[in-house]
Design a protein around this motif. Structure first.
Motif, PDB file in Angstrom:
ATOM      1  N   CYS A 183       0.639  -1.262   0.189  1.00 28.02           N
ATOM      2  CA  CYS A 183      -0.405   0.463  -0.410  1.00 28.02           C
ATOM      3  C   CYS A 183       0.966   1.464   0.263  1.00 28.02           C
ATOM      4  O   CYS A 183       0.157   2.604   0.524  1.00 28.02           O
ATOM      5  CB  CYS A 183      -1.192  -0.207   1.157  1.00 28.02           C
ATOM      6  N   GLY A 184       2.287   1.094  -0.041  1.00 28.29           N
ATOM      7  CA  GLY A 184       2.774   2.431  -0.240  1.00 28.29           C
ATOM      8  C   GLY A 184       3.826   2.265   1.498  1.00 28.29           C
ATOM      9  O   GLY A 184       4.085   3.312   1.349  1.00 28.29           O
TER      10      GLY A 184
ATOM     11  N   THR B 213       5.053   0.190  -4.927  1.00 30.28           N
ATOM     12  CA  THR B 213       4.056  -0.944  -4.097  1.00 30.28           C
ATOM     13  C   THR B 213       5.208  -2.370  -4.789  1.00 30.28           C
ATOM     14  O   THR B 213       4.614  -3.639  -3.668  1.00 30.28           O
ATOM     15  CB  THR B 213       2.548  -1.236  -3.976  1.00 30.28           C
ATOM     16  N   ALA B 214       6.104  -1.875  -4.966  1.00 28.72           N
ATOM     17  CA  ALA B 214       6.687  -3.239  -5.074  1.00 28.72           C
ATOM     18  C   ALA B 214       7.536  -2.915  -3.635  1.00 28.72           C
ATOM     19  O   ALA B 214       8.003  -2.070  -2.286  1.00 28.72           O
ATOM     20  CB  ALA B 214       8.186  -3.020  -5.622  1.00 28.72           C
TER      21      ALA B 214
ATOM     22  N   CYS C 250       4.141   3.620  12.957  1.00 23.19           N
ATOM     23  CA  CYS C 250       3.204   2.971  11.901  1.00 23.19           C
ATOM     24  C   CYS C 250       2.163   2.064  12.714  1.00 23.19           C
ATOM     25  O   CYS C 250       1.830   1.723  13.666  1.00 23.19           O
ATOM     26  CB  CYS C 250       4.099   1.382  11.545  1.00 23.19           C
ATOM     27  N   GLY C 251       0.835   2.494  11.372  1.00 24.92           N
ATOM     28  CA  GLY C 251      -0.049   1.777  11.887  1.00 24.92           C
ATOM     29  C   GLY C 251      -0.346  -0.137  10.933  1.00 24.92           C
ATOM     30  O   GLY C 251       1.053  -0.304  11.291  1.00 24.92           O
ATOM     31  N   GLN C 252      -0.931  -0.385  10.866  1.00 28.34           N
ATOM     32  CA  GLN C 252      -0.242  -2.128  10.496  1.00 28.34           C
ATOM     33  C   GLN C 252       0.586  -2.306   9.072  1.00 28.34           C
ATOM     34  O   GLN C 252       0.986  -2.273   9.287  1.00 28.34           O
ATOM     35  CB  GLN C 252      -2.296  -2.348  10.219  1.00 28.34           C
ATOM     36  N   THR C 253      -1.006  -1.324   8.080  1.00 22.76           N
ATOM     37  CA  THR C 253      -0.390  -1.020   7.005  1.00 22.76           C
ATOM     38  C   THR C 253       0.302   0.841   6.406  1.00 22.76           C
ATOM     39  O   THR C 253      -0.178   0.906   5.130  1.00 22.76           O
ATOM     40  CB  THR C 253      -1.155  -1.250   6.123  1.00 22.76           C
ATOM     41  N   SER C 254       0.428   1.739   7.870  1.00 23.00           N
ATOM     42  CA  SER C 254       0.943   2.774   7.685  1.00 23.00           C
ATOM     43  C   SER C 254       1.551   3.065   7.793  1.00 23.00           C
ATOM     44  O   SER C 254       2.603   2.574   8.952  1.00 23.00           O
ATOM     45  CB  SER C 254      -0.347   3.507   7.526  1.00 23.00           C
ATOM     46  N   SER C 255       2.149   4.405   7.853  1.00 20.74           N
ATOM     47  CA  SER C 255       3.187   5.395   8.526  1.00 20.74           C
ATOM     48  C   SER C 255       3.177   6.411   8.339  1.00 20.74           C
ATOM     49  O   SER C 255       2.946   7.343   7.937  1.00 20.74           O
ATOM     50  CB  SER C 255       4.743   4.808   8.219  1.00 20.74           C
ATOM     51  N   LEU C 256       3.536   6.985   9.669  1.00 24.31           N
ATOM     52  CA  LEU C 256       3.291   8.701  10.121  1.00 24.31           C
ATOM     53  C   LEU C 256       5.537   9.502  10.880  1.00 24.31           C
ATOM     54  O   LEU C 256       5.783   8.041  11.629  1.00 24.31           O
ATOM     55  CB  LEU C 256       2.946   8.876  11.271  1.00 24.31           C
TER      56      LEU C 256
ATOM     57  N   GLY D  93      -7.729   7.407  -0.136  1.00 20.37           N
ATOM     58  CA  GLY D  93      -6.276   7.060  -1.009  1.00 20.37           C
ATOM     59  C   GLY D  93      -5.022   6.649  -0.252  1.00 20.37           C
ATOM     60  O   GLY D  93      -4.780   7.858   0.121  1.00 20.37           O
ATOM     61  N   ASN D  94      -4.698   5.323  -0.851  1.00 18.03           N
ATOM     62  CA  ASN D  94      -3.599   5.253  -0.730  1.00 18.03           C
ATOM     63  C   ASN D  94      -2.240   5.883  -0.915  1.00 18.03           C
ATOM     64  O   ASN D  94      -2.418   6.997  -1.862  1.00 18.03           O
ATOM     65  CB  ASN D  94      -3.145   3.906  -0.708  1.00 18.03           C
TER      66      ASN D  94
END
Length: 531
Positions: free
Chosen positions: A157-158, A165-166, A188-194, A219-220
């Motif tokens: 998901c980037g 997305t590789a 980090c969230g499960q599939t997100s970053s801050l 949107g991702n």
């Protein structure tokens, strides 16, 4: 001070082992794994060892803490865990170690081979000093002392922020809009970053299907994007849950956004929020917020020390911040999060501070601070009048001006033995009793005389645990003598169940005739003498 035994995995350890813990982290899909660091900077692990996440070199679960010799003496400053789980650990000198699940190259070693033991992550981090680490479900981030952010691992998901997305097999610097920024914090969230930068701005990238990036859309984002909604605010702390985020400003304002299925945003409803929303406005200043990527739970602490929780709490959805009796946000996760993991690497206080209870225990029988002595069997026990008056009605009455004892510095006791009276006085300081069953009978007598009902119950408990064929009838006799009904019934049943053996003991034939007759009558009514 946080009590680590609130996390069940630490209940396997004794007081001496627990006293050595300086830092700790509980993790895993069922909170079944833990890492802790001692005062001597030794690293220990315990638990299920899913995906080799304990770093012991094998896949065996561990019920007794095991030391990771490879990390001995390295001062740990940051630690994080993923869902696999995989582990990242940063040391005081800036080294980064990783081990555990590696199906998406989240260990940063360029392979997808499982990491069975800690390995130094060096690719693209040579001469870099890592100060903080963060893990998502299967991706990893590291922050350096110069404010650079590196990311690697799963990138569907980037969340690595590379613009594609590789998957990223080794640490790669997150640039784009962070290129000339100095980051001071990462989560980090499960599939997100801050990331938070030094001027208080927040940047987010990765999965945004629930609005967890706070960009006003779902949107991702394949590269870092600034949260415009927080413009003009200086964010001091940021945390991410499974798919929601919380930000605390330097003015104590709390903002929430993202997924809200369990009420984890604290807005009073379960609607997702695509942009940061100010919450807890009616409360006093917030000084700390808490969340972690493996739970849907949120917590906050106020300036006066009040702790609130909301979101998924033991299966319930709490949609508004709920005031708890806890003194720290860590306890919320120990007692109410699912799973009951730690939201951060927990630091323990190990200074010379003692609680009131610990101080009282320490001062028992201390001649330097005592103002009264009891003499029992020629031995002295040093105590404090004030403590005895506070803890026991008998002494409150004794130390009145019209009682002779109030003027004495030494009080003679002749109706009870030294072990019994000492144990009684120690109980007033500690709430605990440690006596063999035979001595507990004498203490039961004292507790009855002094009308100490809780002590009486403790004595009965000790006697029940220590009953044997040899002493059963003596204990029954004592229970009758001191009017301990529950204990009497317990001892009677034990004697009936072991009737043949009990009747052959010396104690049985030394009992008074009335008690013996009563026992035989009761036993016959129970059918004890039927063939």
């Amino acid at each position: 001070m946080v009590d680590v035994t609130k996390w069940p995995i630490f209940s396997l350890m004794g007081p001496q082992e627990l006293s050595t813990i300086r830092k700790a982290c509980v993790f895993g899909t069922s909170a079944n794994e833990a890492i802790y660091i001692t005062k001597d900077d030794e690293v220990y692990v315990i638990g299920f060892n899913c995906s080799n996440c304990l770093g012991t070199g094998d896949s065996q679960s561990i019920i007794v803490p095991k030391k990771l010799d490879f990390l001995s003496g390295r001062k740990v400053v940051s630690l994080s865990y993923g869902s696999g789980p995989h582990i990242l650990l940063a040391t005081e000198v800036g080294e980064l170690f990783a081990w555990g699940h590696n199906g998406y190259s989240q260990l940063g070693n360029g392979t997808t081979n499982q990491g069975v033991a800690p390995v130094l992550v060096s690719a693209n981090l040579l001469n870099k000093k890592v100060t903080e680490v963060a893990c998502g479900s299967h991706h990893s981030m590291a922050l350096t002392d110069s404010g650079e952010v590196y990311a690697w691992g799963y990138n569907n998901c980037g969340q690595v922020g590379s613009g594609s997305t590789a998957n990223q097999p080794t640490p790669r610097r997150v640039s784009s809009s962070l290129q000339n920024k100095v980051a001071v914090s990462i989560v980090c969230g499960q599939t997100s970053s801050l990331a938070v930068v030094d001027n208080g701005e927040v940047y987010g990238w990765g999965y945004n299907g629930n609005g967890q990036l706070g960009l006003g859309n779902n949107g991702n984002q394949l590269t870092p994007c600034r949260l415009v909604a927080l413009q003009g605010l200086c964010v001091q702390q940021i945390v991410s849950g499974y798919a929601h985020s919380l930000a605390l400003t330097d003015e104590g304002l709390l903002f929430a956004w993202g997924a809200n299925t369990y009420g984890q945003l604290g807005t009073g409803n379960k609607s997702n929020q695509l942009s940061p929303l100010l919450i807890m406005t009616e409360k006093e200043r917030i000084v700390e917020v808490a969340a972690c990527h493996s739970t849907h739970t949120s917590a906050a602490k106020t300036q006066s020390g009040q702790v609130y929780m909301w979101g998924q709490c033991r299966g319930q959805s709490i949609v508004l911040p709920h005031l708890t009796h806890f003194t720290c946000t860590d306890d919320v996760f120990a007692c109410f999060a699912t799973p009951s993991v730690m939201w951060r690497l927990l630091s323990m206080e190990h200074d010379d501070f003692l609680t009131v209870a610990q101080s009282l225990k320490k001062e028992f029988d201390n001649p330097e601070t005592a103002d009264l002595k009891f003499c029992v069997d020629g031995k002295y026990i040093c105590v404090h009048k004030a403590v005895l008056k506070i803890r026991c009605e008998h002494f409150r009455s004794m130390f009145q001006s019209h009682w002779n004892e109030d003027m004495k510095e030494v009080i003679e006791i002749d109706q009870f033995s030294y072990p019994v009276y000492r144990s009684f006085l120690e109980f007033l300081y500690t709430d605990n009793v440690e006596l063999p069953p035979e001595d507990a009978i004498g203490l039961l007598d004292l507790a009855t005389s002094y009308c100490e009902n809780r002590l009486k119950r403790l004595c009965q408990h000790i006697i029940k645990r220590g009953i044997t064929v040899a002493n059963a009838f003596s204990l029954l006799s004592a229970a009758v003598r001191y009017d301990a009904e529950h204990l009497e019934e317990f001892c009677f049943k034990f004697c009936v169940h072991h009737l043949t053996e009990v009747t052959q003991t010396a104690a049985f034939w030394q009992i008074s005739g009335d008690l013996l007759k009563d026992f035989i009558c009761r036993a016959s009514r129970c059918g004890a003498f039927k063939n």
